[in-house]
Each structure stands twice: as C-alpha cells, then as structure tokens.
Design a protein around this motif. Structure first.
Motif, PDB file in Angstrom:
ATOM      1  N   ILE A 165      -1.635  -4.874 -40.628  1.00  0.00           N
ATOM      2  CA  ILE A 165      -0.596  -5.915 -40.631  1.00  0.00           C
ATOM      3  C   ILE A 165      -0.143  -6.195 -42.057  1.00  0.00           C
ATOM      4  N   GLN A 166      -1.089  -6.268 -42.991  1.00  0.00           N
ATOM      5  CA  GLN A 166      -0.729  -6.511 -44.382  1.00  0.00           C
ATOM      6  C   GLN A 166       0.198  -5.437 -44.930  1.00  0.00           C
ATOM      7  N   ALA A 167      -0.035  -4.198 -44.497  1.00  0.00           N
ATOM      8  CA  ALA A 167       0.755  -3.076 -45.012  1.00  0.00           C
ATOM      9  C   ALA A 167       2.221  -3.177 -44.624  1.00  0.00           C
ATOM     10  N   GLU A 168       2.532  -3.988 -43.605  1.00  0.00           N
ATOM     11  CA  GLU A 168       3.919  -4.168 -43.180  1.00  0.00           C
ATOM     12  C   GLU A 168       4.660  -5.194 -44.031  1.00  0.00           C
ATOM     13  N   GLU A 169       3.931  -5.883 -44.894  1.00  0.00           N
ATOM     14  CA  GLU A 169       4.505  -6.977 -45.679  1.00  0.00           C
ATOM     15  C   GLU A 169       4.421  -6.682 -47.167  1.00  0.00           C
ATOM     16  N   SER A 170       5.274  -7.331 -47.934  1.00  0.00           N
ATOM     17  CA  SER A 170       5.141  -7.254 -49.382  1.00  0.00           C
ATOM     18  C   SER A 170       3.948  -8.093 -49.817  1.00  0.00           C
ATOM     19  N   GLU A 208       3.716 -10.165 -52.127  1.00  0.00           N
ATOM     20  CA  GLU A 208       4.114 -11.516 -52.522  1.00  0.00           C
ATOM     21  C   GLU A 208       4.274 -12.447 -51.325  1.00  0.00           C
ATOM     22  N   HIS A 209       4.628 -11.900 -50.161  1.00  0.00           N
ATOM     23  CA  HIS A 209       4.927 -12.739 -49.003  1.00  0.00           C
ATOM     24  C   HIS A 209       4.037 -12.406 -47.807  1.00  0.00           C
TER      25      HIS A 209
END
Length: 308
Positions: free
Chosen positions: A214-219, A221-222
């Motif tokens: 899931i983290q890999a789908e987000e930048s 910073e956000h």
C-alpha cells in the motif's frame, strides 16, 4: 466472476478486541454460557463501547476512502453465535464501520478461518486462538487491555502508524536464541559475523509486506501509513537488520535501535496506533502508552506455546 479479496490487506479481528466487552465476558466467566447469551440478547440494542483495537480498525478502513478500489478488508472472527453476535454487528453499524464479513463460531476457536479469508493479520483477546494461528504460520497477536494509542502532538491523526519489534516478530528468533544461550557478548559476535546474512522472516513479515504494498502506491510525503522498527538491539547488531530489510525490498520508515532502553516512551513519541512484541515484559510496559499486541512466538514464549 466470484468476489475475491486478492490484492487487499486483510485483517481479522475478534469482537473483544474491537469492542469493550468486559462486562459480558465477566458474565460468561462467572455465570456461564446461558447467562451470557441472555445478557447479549437482552442488550443487543445497547451499543458497545470501543475496544483497544477500535482506533486501529478505523484507520485501516480509512485507507479505502477516496480510492477506486478497496485496499483493506476487516473481517470479524468471533466465538459468539449468530444470535449473540447481533449486538456486535449493531455496534459496527452504529459506528459506521465498513465491516461486512464475519464468522461466528458459537464457542469454537475461529482461528481456522484465518487462511480461508486470506488474512494477513489476526487480532484477538484470546491467547489460545492467537497461538493456534501463529503455530500455523499466520501473523497473530493478543490484544492487551490498556489505554488507547496516544498520538504525539504534531503527528498526523489520520495517518496509520504501526510499530514492530524485530526478533520473533518481523524476523525469526534465531538471534534471540543465541542471545539467551550465549549472552550479550556471544550475540554481538554472532551478529557481527553474520552481518551480511539476511535473517529469516518471522510471522509478521507477510503483514509488513502487505503494508509496504500500500505504501508503494503513495508518495513518501503523503503516505497514509508509517511503520517503525523498535528493537532492543544496538550496534553492532543493527547492520544485519538493515541488510535483511534491504534484501526483502521492504520499506521501514523509522528504525529505533535502543540498546536495551525501555521502549514505551519511544512508542508514545512515534505515536503508534499499535505495537507488536514477542516479550511479555515489553508489552506490559507499552500497553499503558499505546495499543499493544503480544506475539506469543519464539523462544521467549516456549512455555506458552507448549501449553496451547
């Protein structure tokens, strides 16, 4: 095409971990099953108060907001019957929790449904159920009574923050076994010699990997999820941990190598929504600061495991 939970983070949770059912559990222990059933049915329209893991579940489900697909599924696994479980579902509806799937096992252990649902994590207030799941290779923890997670001032309240111990949780317990048999000096020598040899994965490696997906789908910073490794290890034993995570290609946002210092103040500073540790002593201290899950796995829990 049949519905599937594939490519979702699936968390299974017991009703006593999600809600405060201390009074109904007291009736069950002191007065028996029939009195418990009567109490639950008579009070099925009375909303249950949030339990220790309630805040965690709300943040997990919030990861689905404003998304084209469901990223997180929370499953209720309960020893209640369908009749006595109606109060639990009424409370779920009251709090507007998007929990639609459940297994009510009428007194039997629900752990056997963990693989059927494809759960990456099982949270329960029943240590025996947790041990059964861990013994079969699934990430599981006993939710301990205590205060809800305390967010450090300045930490984003909507961000999900999860903290893990290392040995016997994220990693196997082989290094912990060396420490217990050879002491700190022997442990330090062994870890220095094997610094470039990745540690085997522990029971929570898969759960961490699902969070990382899931983290890999987000930048960065956000990102709505932040993870931390909070370990009693210090130098020189840190290197093997860092190289292990690198070899797994799994991201840990913060790594705290405390060299034996108590963990609780650091967990509060991180603002953990939940912390997972295999050692009961660490958990007892932590549960007064953050929601805590004891992982009865590895050499530190051999007596517990053998009795299950």
């Amino acid at each position: 095409m049949p519905t599937s939970l594939e490519n979702q983070l699936v968390v299974a949770i017991s009703s006593r971990a999600l809600f405060d059912m201390s009074e109904s559990h007291r009736i069950f222990v002191e007065e028996g099953v029939d009195a418990y059933c009567r109490y639950q049915i008579e009070n099925e329209d009375e909303v249950l108060e949030p339990g220790v893991a309630f805040g965690l579940v709300k943040k997990l489900l919030a990861l689905n907001k404003s998304r084209e697909r469901t990223r997180v599924e929370v499953i209720l696994l309960s020893r209640n019957s369908a009749d006595t479980g109606l109060r639990v579902f009424n409370s779920i509806e009251h709090y507007q929790l998007d929990v639609t799937r459940a297994a009510f096992t009428n007194g039997e252990s629900p752990y056997r449904y963990v693989p059927a649902f494809g759960a990456h994590l099982f949270l329960s207030s029943d240590p025996d159920d947790v041990v059964q799941a861990l013994n079969r290779g699934y990430a599981a923890a006993t939710i301990l009574p205590g205060g809800a997670a305390m967010q450090e001032a300045g930490a984003a309240p909507e961000q999900l923050r999860i903290a893990f111990d290392g040995d016997a949780v994220l990693f196997a317990d082989e290094a912990e076994r060396v420490f217990r048999s050879q002491g700190l000096d022997g442990f330090s020598v062994s870890e220095r010699e094997q610094a470039k040899q990745p540690l085997p994965g522990g029971p929570f490696k898969g759960f961490l990997a699902a969070l990382h997906a899931i983290q890999a789908e987000e930048s960065a910073e956000h990102c709505p999820i932040r993870t931390a490794l909070v370990t009693a290890r210090g130098a020189p034993a840190h290197e093997r941990v860092i190289r292990t995570l690198r070899s797994w290609e799994i991201r840990i946002d913060e790594a705290l190598f405390l060299g034996g210092l108590p963990k609780s103040e650091f967990l509060a500073a991180f603002g953990a929504d939940i912390f997972f540790d295999d050692q009961q002593g660490h958990c007892e201290l932590a549960r007064h600061h953050v929601a805590t899950g004891h992982v009865p796995h590895g050499v530190a829990n051999e007596n517990v495991i053998s009795q299950a």
